[in-house]
Scaffold this motif. Sequence first.
Motif, PDB file in Angstrom:
ATOM      1  N   ARG A  29       0.894  -1.373  -0.043  1.00  0.00           N
ATOM      2  CA  ARG A  29       0.107   0.078   0.214  1.00  0.00           C
ATOM      3  C   ARG A  29       0.849   1.074   0.131  1.00  0.00           C
ATOM      4  N   ARG A  30       0.877   1.889  -1.120  1.00  0.00           N
ATOM      5  CA  ARG A  30       1.782   3.135  -1.180  1.00  0.00           C
ATOM      6  C   ARG A  30       0.980   4.395  -1.060  1.00  0.00           C
ATOM      7  N   PHE A  31       1.626   5.247  -0.562  1.00  0.00           N
ATOM      8  CA  PHE A  31       1.099   6.591  -0.157  1.00  0.00           C
ATOM      9  C   PHE A  31       2.202   7.700  -0.126  1.00  0.00           C
ATOM     10  N   ASN A  32       1.931   8.652  -1.151  1.00  0.00           N
ATOM     11  CA  ASN A  32       2.740   9.976  -1.178  1.00  0.00           C
ATOM     12  C   ASN A  32       2.067  11.043  -1.268  1.00  0.00           C
ATOM     13  N   PRO A  33       2.168  11.888  -0.008  1.00  0.00           N
ATOM     14  CA  PRO A  33       1.210  13.064   0.171  1.00  0.00           C
ATOM     15  C   PRO A  33       1.764  14.287  -0.923  1.00  0.00           C
ATOM     16  N   GLU A  34       2.711  13.871  -1.531  1.00  0.00           N
ATOM     17  CA  GLU A  34       3.220  15.124  -2.774  1.00  0.00           C
ATOM     18  C   GLU A  34       2.704  14.615  -3.992  1.00  0.00           C
ATOM     19  N   VAL A  35       2.087  13.496  -4.032  1.00  0.00           N
ATOM     20  CA  VAL A  35       1.688  13.156  -5.386  1.00  0.00           C
ATOM     21  C   VAL A  35       0.001  12.965  -5.181  1.00  0.00           C
ATOM     22  N   SER A  36      -0.361  12.285  -4.180  1.00  0.00           N
ATOM     23  CA  SER A  36      -2.015  12.248  -4.102  1.00  0.00           C
ATOM     24  C   SER A  36      -2.457  12.210  -2.610  1.00  0.00           C
ATOM     25  N   ASP A  37      -3.658  12.354  -2.288  1.00  0.00           N
ATOM     26  CA  ASP A  37      -4.108  12.328  -0.953  1.00  0.00           C
ATOM     27  C   ASP A  37      -4.823  10.950  -0.742  1.00  0.00           C
ATOM     28  N   THR A  69      -0.972   8.365  12.005  1.00  0.00           N
ATOM     29  CA  THR A  69      -0.922   9.115  10.850  1.00  0.00           C
ATOM     30  C   THR A  69       0.300   8.804   9.712  1.00  0.00           C
ATOM     31  N   VAL A  70      -0.147   8.103   8.169  1.00  0.00           N
ATOM     32  CA  VAL A  70       0.772   7.697   7.559  1.00  0.00           C
ATOM     33  C   VAL A  70       1.392   8.941   6.964  1.00  0.00           C
ATOM     34  N   LEU A  71       2.892   8.877   6.959  1.00  0.00           N
ATOM     35  CA  LEU A  71       3.646  10.086   6.316  1.00  0.00           C
ATOM     36  C   LEU A  71       3.909   9.803   4.846  1.00  0.00           C
ATOM     37  N   LYS A  72       4.378   8.502   4.678  1.00  0.00           N
ATOM     38  CA  LYS A  72       4.561   8.126   3.510  1.00  0.00           C
ATOM     39  C   LYS A  72       4.774   6.629   3.678  1.00  0.00           C
ATOM     40  N   ASP A  73       4.164   5.847   2.438  1.00  0.00           N
ATOM     41  CA  ASP A  73       4.328   4.506   2.391  1.00  0.00           C
ATOM     42  C   ASP A  73       4.043   3.501   3.595  1.00  0.00           C
TER      43      ASP A  73
END
Length: 252
Positions: free
Chosen positions: A26-34, A114-118
Amino acid sequence: MATPVLDKVEKDSAASPYITVTMRIRRFNPEVSDASVWEDFQIEIDPKERVLDALHKIKWDVDGTLTFRRSCAHGICGSDAMRINGKNRLACKTLIKDINPEKPITVEAIKGLTVLKDLVVDMEPFFQAYRDVMPFLVTKGNEPTRERLQSAEDRERFDDTTKCILCAACTSSCPVFWNDGQYFGPAAIVNAHRFIFDSRDEAGEQRLEILNDKDGVWRCRTTFNCTDACPRGIEVTKAIQEVKRALITRRF
């Protein structure tokens, strides 16, 4: 005289220890998408290796942007706690062969923070709760001139809760913590237990009053998620119940 050579056919027929595994992260990058997204990676890996090794292969050889925490890689620092196939585990202690590698292995950040990244979460609320329970020895009077001795029996009373490595696996497996980040959480209570029941400590009453708060031990619903999640085998739920009992009886 001819030089002996290896039997090429026999050498080539040796079975490779590697298998193809799908890592679904599960990927998360706040600089790319919410929003977070699932991304699949197929890698060749020895099933006796660990999930942490699989993440290293992806980061080093496939996608350098994959972000996760790890330090000692031997189950001591607790920094690589994550949800693997829906269960909180340490990536460095989870072998590929033990989690059904024939199906995609899902990896995501632990819940409730809170997830900061990935796979990286903000651990500050977790550590603030830890600091709030005063996780240190408190004594009165002058500085001692010799070691504060303790019997083996007194030490055994809180031995289990000294094993905590602050990985947050227990706290982030707790449904109460998921729904209310103000709850101290199992790890903070475990570390309070370690000092409440230490015969050398003199701040047991103070810690009990801290945990008697509306966000303290009484929020525990005894689901045993925390005990199941602990990578060190600490009887977390038992420790929480002992703190509750001490609050009622004022005996510890």
